[in-house]
Design a protein around this motif. Sequence first.
Motif, PDB file in Angstrom:
ATOM      1  N   MET A 126      -0.847 -44.227  39.232  1.00  0.00           N
ATOM      2  CA  MET A 126      -1.850 -43.300  39.493  1.00  0.00           C
ATOM      3  C   MET A 126      -2.620 -44.125  40.588  1.00  0.00           C
ATOM      4  O   MET A 126      -3.122 -43.506  41.627  1.00  0.00           O
ATOM      5  CB  MET A 126      -2.823 -42.815  38.363  1.00  0.00           C
ATOM      6  CG  MET A 126      -3.779 -41.954  38.780  1.00  0.00           C
ATOM      7  SD  MET A 126      -3.128 -40.520  39.485  1.00  0.00           S
ATOM      8  CE  MET A 126      -2.556 -39.576  38.095  1.00  0.00           C
ATOM      9  N   ALA A 127      -2.819 -45.486  40.661  1.00  0.00           N
ATOM     10  CA  ALA A 127      -3.752 -46.088  41.208  1.00  0.00           C
ATOM     11  C   ALA A 127      -2.975 -46.167  42.773  1.00  0.00           C
ATOM     12  O   ALA A 127      -3.805 -46.053  43.680  1.00  0.00           O
ATOM     13  CB  ALA A 127      -3.784 -47.623  40.973  1.00  0.00           C
ATOM     14  N   LYS A 157      -0.918 -43.769  44.105  1.00  0.00           N
ATOM     15  CA  LYS A 157      -1.012 -42.376  44.404  1.00  0.00           C
ATOM     16  C   LYS A 157      -2.231 -42.106  44.828  1.00  0.00           C
ATOM     17  O   LYS A 157      -2.366 -41.529  45.930  1.00  0.00           O
ATOM     18  CB  LYS A 157      -0.438 -41.436  43.413  1.00  0.00           C
ATOM     19  CG  LYS A 157       0.772 -41.352  43.096  1.00  0.00           C
ATOM     20  CD  LYS A 157       1.015 -40.340  42.065  1.00  0.00           C
ATOM     21  CE  LYS A 157       2.421 -40.206  41.449  1.00  0.00           C
ATOM     22  NZ  LYS A 157       3.250 -39.325  42.547  1.00  0.00           N
ATOM     23  N   GLN A 158      -3.223 -42.691  44.480  1.00  0.00           N
ATOM     24  CA  GLN A 158      -4.886 -42.267  44.826  1.00  0.00           C
ATOM     25  C   GLN A 158      -5.017 -43.132  46.249  1.00  0.00           C
ATOM     26  O   GLN A 158      -5.280 -42.633  46.923  1.00  0.00           O
ATOM     27  CB  GLN A 158      -5.739 -42.795  43.806  1.00  0.00           C
ATOM     28  CG  GLN A 158      -5.899 -41.806  42.666  1.00  0.00           C
ATOM     29  CD  GLN A 158      -6.637 -42.291  41.581  1.00  0.00           C
ATOM     30  OE1 GLN A 158      -7.100 -43.568  41.531  1.00  0.00           O
ATOM     31  NE2 GLN A 158      -6.963 -41.414  40.614  1.00  0.00           N
ATOM     32  N   TYR A 159      -4.614 -44.373  46.054  1.00  0.00           N
ATOM     33  CA  TYR A 159      -4.643 -45.218  47.399  1.00  0.00           C
ATOM     34  C   TYR A 159      -3.830 -44.688  48.614  1.00  0.00           C
ATOM     35  O   TYR A 159      -4.353 -44.439  49.708  1.00  0.00           O
ATOM     36  CB  TYR A 159      -4.298 -46.506  47.023  1.00  0.00           C
ATOM     37  CG  TYR A 159      -4.581 -47.584  48.065  1.00  0.00           C
ATOM     38  CD1 TYR A 159      -6.224 -48.033  48.174  1.00  0.00           C
ATOM     39  CD2 TYR A 159      -3.974 -47.927  49.372  1.00  0.00           C
ATOM     40  CE1 TYR A 159      -6.602 -49.099  48.895  1.00  0.00           C
ATOM     41  CE2 TYR A 159      -4.798 -48.761  50.148  1.00  0.00           C
ATOM     42  CZ  TYR A 159      -5.768 -49.392  50.028  1.00  0.00           C
ATOM     43  OH  TYR A 159      -6.201 -50.493  50.779  1.00  0.00           O
ATOM     44  N   ALA A 211      -3.103 -41.422  48.847  1.00  0.00           N
ATOM     45  CA  ALA A 211      -3.774 -40.350  49.458  1.00  0.00           C
ATOM     46  C   ALA A 211      -4.862 -40.551  50.507  1.00  0.00           C
ATOM     47  O   ALA A 211      -4.903 -39.948  51.430  1.00  0.00           O
ATOM     48  CB  ALA A 211      -4.366 -39.468  48.424  1.00  0.00           C
ATOM     49  N   LYS A 212      -5.451 -41.611  50.272  1.00  0.00           N
ATOM     50  CA  LYS A 212      -6.662 -41.989  51.149  1.00  0.00           C
ATOM     51  C   LYS A 212      -6.266 -42.398  52.253  1.00  0.00           C
ATOM     52  O   LYS A 212      -6.593 -42.417  53.511  1.00  0.00           O
ATOM     53  CB  LYS A 212      -7.593 -43.302  50.528  1.00  0.00           C
ATOM     54  CG  LYS A 212      -8.458 -42.786  49.273  1.00  0.00           C
ATOM     55  CD  LYS A 212      -8.930 -43.844  48.823  1.00  0.00           C
ATOM     56  CE  LYS A 212      -9.691 -43.364  47.347  1.00  0.00           C
ATOM     57  NZ  LYS A 212     -10.486 -44.346  46.743  1.00  0.00           N
TER      58      LYS A 212
END
Length: 194
Positions: free
Chosen positions: A101-102, A104-106, A108-109
């Motif tokens: 998840m970390a 994927k979030q990074y 996305a940014k």
Amino acid sequence: MDERIKPIYREIEDRFVKIAWTHKIQEIQAGLYLKQSSCNKWCMAVSNGLATTTAFATVVTSALKAIDAEWIMPAITSLLAVISTVLTLRYKDGLLEDKAMACKQYAAKCRNLRNGYEALLTDIMTGRLTDIETISQKRDLMSNLENELFAGEIAPHTSGKAVELASKALKNRKESLTSEEEIKAIVPEQLQQI
């Protein structure tokens, strides 16, 4: 394109490529974590199942004195229990999912930054932006956003395997590009470029 703009354009292209790499590597690393998590869960389930089964078999065979070598079943049971314990302690439930998840979030940014660089390149290429001062300001704004991302949080760890798979995805399969075939198949005809 004005000759004075070309070096700035090249610099923006370079940043676009770097952020595209970062985005793809983080996405792939997330997938690797999820794949490893699934594998670990299966290993834990199998080892727990085998440990339970052999423990039961040990009790039954000891009670029935069915075999002469009574040490075999307890040894197998002990070994499987150790494997099961190590796997359970080493791969606590959800740890790899949290890492995925970390990533994927990074990613996305990074994707947002990549899209910003792409829009800036398009504006320059189409002549929408022609003033070198305006182009430099927009480039600096994008650079500041990138710096905020990299300074504001630590990028999740990635592996060499993620880098290798990202290379194949970007260079060979051209995953960040949209083909003419895809545009014709997905974009409504009335919105397609003539």
